[in-house]
Design a protein around this motif. Structure first.
Motif, PDB file in Angstrom:
ATOM      1  N   TYR A   1       0.599  -1.258  -0.017  1.00  0.00           N
ATOM      2  CA  TYR A   1       0.212   0.193  -0.143  1.00  0.00           C
ATOM      3  C   TYR A   1       0.877   1.018  -0.077  1.00  0.00           C
ATOM      4  O   TYR A   1       2.005   1.229   0.402  1.00  0.00           O
ATOM      5  N   GLY A   2       0.363   2.273  -0.721  1.00  0.00           N
ATOM      6  CA  GLY A   2       1.265   3.506  -0.593  1.00  0.00           C
ATOM      7  C   GLY A   2       2.383   3.410  -1.591  1.00  0.00           C
ATOM      8  O   GLY A   2       2.526   2.434  -2.296  1.00  0.00           O
ATOM      9  N   PRO A   3       3.075   4.579  -1.428  1.00  0.00           N
ATOM     10  CA  PRO A   3       4.373   4.542  -2.521  1.00  0.00           C
ATOM     11  C   PRO A   3       5.569   3.784  -2.215  1.00  0.00           C
ATOM     12  O   PRO A   3       5.432   3.291  -0.819  1.00  0.00           O
ATOM     13  N   PRO A   4       6.182   3.349  -2.884  1.00  0.00           N
ATOM     14  CA  PRO A   4       6.340   3.918  -4.345  1.00  0.00           C
ATOM     15  C   PRO A   4       5.355   3.256  -5.361  1.00  0.00           C
ATOM     16  O   PRO A   4       4.990   3.505  -6.339  1.00  0.00           O
ATOM     17  N   ASN A   5       5.110   1.762  -4.952  1.00  0.00           N
ATOM     18  CA  ASN A   5       4.502   0.983  -6.095  1.00  0.00           C
ATOM     19  C   ASN A   5       3.254   0.336  -5.295  1.00  0.00           C
ATOM     20  O   ASN A   5       2.648  -0.546  -6.271  1.00  0.00           O
ATOM     21  N   GLY A   6       2.772   0.698  -4.424  1.00  0.00           N
ATOM     22  CA  GLY A   6       1.497  -0.012  -3.949  1.00  0.00           C
ATOM     23  C   GLY A   6       0.330   0.544  -4.223  1.00  0.00           C
ATOM     24  O   GLY A   6       0.180   1.435  -5.008  1.00  0.00           O
ATOM     25  N   GLN A   7      -0.799  -0.302  -3.754  1.00  0.00           N
ATOM     26  CA  GLN A   7      -2.013   0.100  -4.023  1.00  0.00           C
ATOM     27  C   GLN A   7      -2.740   1.250  -3.086  1.00  0.00           C
ATOM     28  O   GLN A   7      -2.005   1.611  -1.909  1.00  0.00           O
ATOM     29  N   PRO A   8      -3.402   2.262  -3.589  1.00  0.00           N
ATOM     30  CA  PRO A   8      -3.881   3.331  -2.780  1.00  0.00           C
ATOM     31  C   PRO A   8      -4.454   2.646  -1.472  1.00  0.00           C
ATOM     32  O   PRO A   8      -5.228   1.857  -1.272  1.00  0.00           O
ATOM     33  N   MET A   9      -4.123   3.337  -0.568  1.00  0.00           N
ATOM     34  CA  MET A   9      -4.548   2.969   0.834  1.00  0.00           C
ATOM     35  C   MET A   9      -6.202   3.588   0.938  1.00  0.00           C
ATOM     36  O   MET A   9      -6.586   4.834   0.594  1.00  0.00           O
ATOM     37  N   PRO A  10      -7.211   2.716   1.574  1.00  0.00           N
ATOM     38  CA  PRO A  10      -8.378   2.877   1.766  1.00  0.00           C
ATOM     39  C   PRO A  10      -8.550   4.101   2.677  1.00  0.00           C
ATOM     40  O   PRO A  10      -8.072   4.040   3.764  1.00  0.00           O
ATOM     41  N   GLY A  11      -9.298   5.108   2.490  1.00  0.00           N
ATOM     42  CA  GLY A  11      -9.301   6.140   3.511  1.00  0.00           C
ATOM     43  C   GLY A  11      -8.163   7.141   3.061  1.00  0.00           C
ATOM     44  O   GLY A  11      -8.155   8.262   4.045  1.00  0.00           O
ATOM     45  N   GLY A  12      -7.477   7.130   2.298  1.00  0.00           N
ATOM     46  CA  GLY A  12      -6.420   7.979   2.061  1.00  0.00           C
ATOM     47  C   GLY A  12      -5.106   7.555   2.695  1.00  0.00           C
ATOM     48  O   GLY A  12      -5.159   6.665   3.193  1.00  0.00           O
ATOM     49  N   PRO A  13      -4.106   8.335   2.119  1.00  0.00           N
ATOM     50  CA  PRO A  13      -2.725   7.958   2.485  1.00  0.00           C
ATOM     51  C   PRO A  13      -2.159   8.071   3.799  1.00  0.00           C
ATOM     52  O   PRO A  13      -2.957   8.838   4.517  1.00  0.00           O
ATOM     53  N   LEU A  14      -1.415   7.178   4.203  1.00  0.00           N
ATOM     54  CA  LEU A  14      -1.059   7.185   5.667  1.00  0.00           C
ATOM     55  C   LEU A  14       0.338   8.085   5.588  1.00  0.00           C
ATOM     56  O   LEU A  14       1.275   8.087   4.981  1.00  0.00           O
ATOM     57  N   THR A  15       0.084   9.061   6.512  1.00  0.00           N
ATOM     58  CA  THR A  15       1.202  10.144   6.650  1.00  0.00           C
ATOM     59  C   THR A  15       1.630  10.329   8.160  1.00  0.00           C
ATOM     60  O   THR A  15       0.796  10.033   9.038  1.00  0.00           O
ATOM     61  N   ILE A  16       2.671  10.842   7.972  1.00  0.00           N
ATOM     62  CA  ILE A  16       3.501  11.151   9.492  1.00  0.00           C
ATOM     63  C   ILE A  16       3.856  12.667   9.595  1.00  0.00           C
ATOM     64  O   ILE A  16       4.667  13.140   8.593  1.00  0.00           O
ATOM     65  N   THR A  17       3.557  13.486  10.433  1.00  0.00           N
ATOM     66  CA  THR A  17       3.947  14.892  10.517  1.00  0.00           C
ATOM     67  C   THR A  17       5.026  14.978  11.436  1.00  0.00           C
ATOM     68  O   THR A  17       4.906  14.532  12.785  1.00  0.00           O
ATOM     69  N   VAL A  18       6.003  15.693  10.944  1.00  0.00           N
ATOM     70  CA  VAL A  18       7.412  16.014  11.705  1.00  0.00           C
ATOM     71  C   VAL A  18       7.178  17.416  11.829  1.00  0.00           C
ATOM     72  O   VAL A  18       7.188  18.125  11.010  1.00  0.00           O
ATOM     73  N   THR A  19       7.202  17.857  13.491  1.00  0.00           N
ATOM     74  CA  THR A  19       7.013  19.224  13.602  1.00  0.00           C
ATOM     75  C   THR A  19       8.655  19.664  14.316  1.00  0.00           C
ATOM     76  O   THR A  19       9.295  18.847  14.648  1.00  0.00           O
ATOM     77  N   ASP A  20       8.763  21.071  14.088  1.00  0.00           N
ATOM     78  CA  ASP A  20      10.020  21.490  14.678  1.00  0.00           C
ATOM     79  C   ASP A  20      10.032  21.540  16.203  1.00  0.00           C
ATOM     80  O   ASP A  20       8.918  22.301  16.568  1.00  0.00           O
TER      81      ASP A  20
END
Length: 52
Positions: free
Chosen positions: A32-51
């Motif tokens: 699932y997801g990049p680079p060659n996976g299927q689209p994630m159900p419900g949208g991409p899995l993201t991680i936010t890094v803050t300063d």
């Protein structure tokens, strides 16, 4: 299930889209997801890094 994400240290602030794969006991794998996976159900899995 255990899910670990490794980023370069220090990771610049930003939003990172995570790709991953799941493998069952029959050794069947689905990606699932990049680079060659299927689209994630419900949208991409993201991680936010803050300063700070």
């Amino acid at each position: 299930m255990t899910f670990e994400v490794y980023l370069n240290s220090p990771a610049p602030p930003g939003v990172y889209t995570i790709g991953f794969s799941l493998t069952d006991e029959g050794h069947l794998t689905t990606a699932y997801g990049p680079p060659n996976g299927q689209p994630m159900p419900g949208g991409p899995l993201t991680i936010t890094v803050t300063d700070g």
